[in-house]
Design a protein around this motif. Structure first.
Motif, PDB file in Angstrom:
ATOM      1  N   GLU A   1      -1.925   5.862  -1.885  1.00 27.48           N
ATOM      2  CA  GLU A   1      -3.165   5.085  -1.747  1.00 27.48           C
ATOM      3  C   GLU A   1      -3.698   5.190  -0.322  1.00 27.48           C
ATOM      4  O   GLU A   1      -4.906   5.339  -0.107  1.00 27.48           O
TER       5      GLU A   1
ATOM      6  N   SER B   1      -5.512   8.372   0.185  1.00 25.51           N
ATOM      7  CA  SER B   1      -6.858   8.326  -0.399  1.00 25.51           C
ATOM      8  C   SER B   1      -7.818   7.584   0.514  1.00 25.51           C
ATOM      9  O   SER B   1      -8.968   8.011   0.704  1.00 25.51           O
ATOM     10  N   ARG B   2      -7.361   6.492   1.078  1.00 25.15           N
ATOM     11  CA  ARG B   2      -8.212   5.712   1.978  1.00 25.15           C
ATOM     12  C   ARG B   2      -8.632   6.548   3.182  1.00 25.15           C
ATOM     13  O   ARG B   2      -9.784   6.499   3.630  1.00 25.15           O
TER      14      ARG B   2
ATOM     15  N   VAL C   1       0.852  -1.190   0.000  1.00 25.37           N
ATOM     16  CA  VAL C   1       0.000   0.000   0.000  1.00 25.37           C
ATOM     17  C   VAL C   1       0.889   1.241   0.000  1.00 25.37           C
ATOM     18  O   VAL C   1       1.631   1.475   0.955  1.00 25.37           O
TER      19      VAL C   1
ATOM     20  N   ALA D   1      -8.824  -0.033  -2.469  1.00 23.33           N
ATOM     21  CA  ALA D   1      -9.190   1.359  -2.202  1.00 23.33           C
ATOM     22  C   ALA D   1     -10.431   1.815  -2.986  1.00 23.33           C
ATOM     23  O   ALA D   1     -11.306   2.460  -2.415  1.00 23.33           O
TER      24      ALA D   1
END
Length: 403
Positions: free
Chosen positions: A237, A240-241, A233, A282
């Motif tokens: 990313e 964004s999560r 990850v 995601a």
């Protein structure tokens, strides 16, 4: 004169002169280049040889002398010689500190000093241990300091090189536990991360969590990051999560959190773990966060509990919670029309939602037939219709008002 037109003004005399010079000057051989470089750094090498020689004797001193002579003769490069002399000096310091150096003068350095002041001005043993411990502490492995020191005293590791220190302990249980995600990455066909990159990624994760106000103690330990690294990850990313998933729900009104429980069985205490789980993609998590927001508006405006499938379909069509609010408000005003009465054609939840949002034409037509039938029943005094003072052109059925 020939027919060729010579124009001296077009000649580049500087370039011509340079070309002649290059042809006239013979190219230096590698040996000659090395000799020039060594001559320029001979004083530096000689100084390093003197320092290294002050800590060793016997075969080690002979090696120092051989290296210096090799630089003078062109056998070794000055750069390589300096590296070798540094390693000899380091090993000599360690041996002297351990009281095992062959000093040739009766071993008066056995107490870790220099034989002149009882060790108050120089303690190589302690210096080496401090260096090792400082490097290992950076990686949370200071507990292995004694292991590395033993390797160092045996002249098997150069402690001036952090990578060499880490390489010397990479087969220990402590090292493998500290960088446990690497073994799992390898099993998945992902490249292992070197220790510096591994820890840098952990720090970036940690900074991201703090910046976004995640609960104290949550995802800020080494073990917390292991699964993220194992799952490859990236920081982008993860950002964004957190920002588009976790925060969107955690900072939303209670209705959105209620829909996360209703649709995905995720309560508030488990929100962060849910959105940071690397086993979940995601895009799916973000779609679910938006679906919860849409479902909250449906419940609020139209008293309609959407299924996860219906809510996610709206998300896939680019509809946000804010955009859905007005449509659900309209559905709420026409609640009676969306509820079947005896003998009427049944419509699924998805059909009703599709009709309201305009992407299910057949469902829209079915609702229009229903509306027309109810108006006709009203006009003809049908049993299921009743008037309650609604304005002209409106029919209020037993379950609401149809227009």
């Amino acid at each position: 004169m020939s027919n060729v037109d010579f124009n001296l003004s077009n000649l580049d005399f500087d370039a011509l002169e340079q070309s002649v010079r290059e042809v006239a000057t013979p190219t230096k051989t590698p040996a000659e280049i090395l000799a020039e470089q060594n001559a320029a750094r001979l004083g530096e090498v000689a100084g390093a040889a003197d320092v290294a020689g002050s800590f060793v004797s016997g075969e080690a001193q002979a090696r120092v002398d051989e290296i210096l002579a090799g630089v003078q003769s062109g056998k070794y490069s000055a750069e390589d010689a300096l590296g070798a002399l540094s390693a000899i000096e380091t090993a000599g310091r360690a041996a002297l500190g351990a009281g095992v150096a062959d000093t040739g003068d009766g071993g008066d350095g056995g107490d870790g000093g220099d034989g002149g002041d009882g060790g108050t001005s120089f303690t190589p043993r302690q210096d080496a241990r401090n260096t090792i411990r400082a490097v290992l502490a950076t990686f949370g492995l200071e507990g292995l300091a004694d292991v590395v020191y033993e390797e160092y005293a045996a002249e098997r590791v150069n402690i001036s090189n952090p990578d060499a220190i880490l390489f010397s302990i990479r087969n220990t249980t402590q090292y493998q536990q500290r960088f446990a995600a690497n073994a799992k990455r390898a099993a998945k066909g992902l490249p292992e991360l070197d220790p510096a990159s591994y820890i840098a990624l952990e720090n970036q994760y940690r900074d991201l969590m703090r910046a976004n106000g995640l609960p104290p103690g949550f995802y800020d330990q080494i073990s917390d990051f292991e699964k993220l690294i194992e799952g490859d990850v990236s920081v982008y990313e993860l950002s964004s999560r957190v920002t588009e998933g976790y925060r969107k729900v955690a900072e939303a009104d209670p209705a959105v959190k209620q829909q996360m429980r209703q649709l995905y069985n995720v309560d508030e205490s488990g929100l962060a773990a849910y959105f940071l789980d690397p086993d979940r993609a995601a895009p799916l998590l973000l779609r679910q966060a938006n679906a919860a927001a849409i479902a909250a508006r449906g419940r609020e405006q139209a008293n309609l509990q959407l299924s996860a499938m219906s809510a996610e379909e709206l998300v896939s069509r680019g509809i946000t919670g804010e955009q859905a609010q007005s449509t659900f408000a309209r559905m709420g005003q026409l609640a009676g029309l969306y509820q079947e009465m005896g003998g009427e054609e049944m419509l699924t939840e998805q059909q009703k939602v599709g009709a309201a949002f305009g992407f299910d034409v057949q469902a829209q037509q079915a609702l229009e037939r229903r509306r027309a039938q109810r108006v006709a029943e009203f006009a003809g005094g049908g049993a299921f219709a009743r008037t309650t003072g609604a304005t002209s052109g409106t029919v209020e059925t037993g379950v609401g008002t149809a227009q």
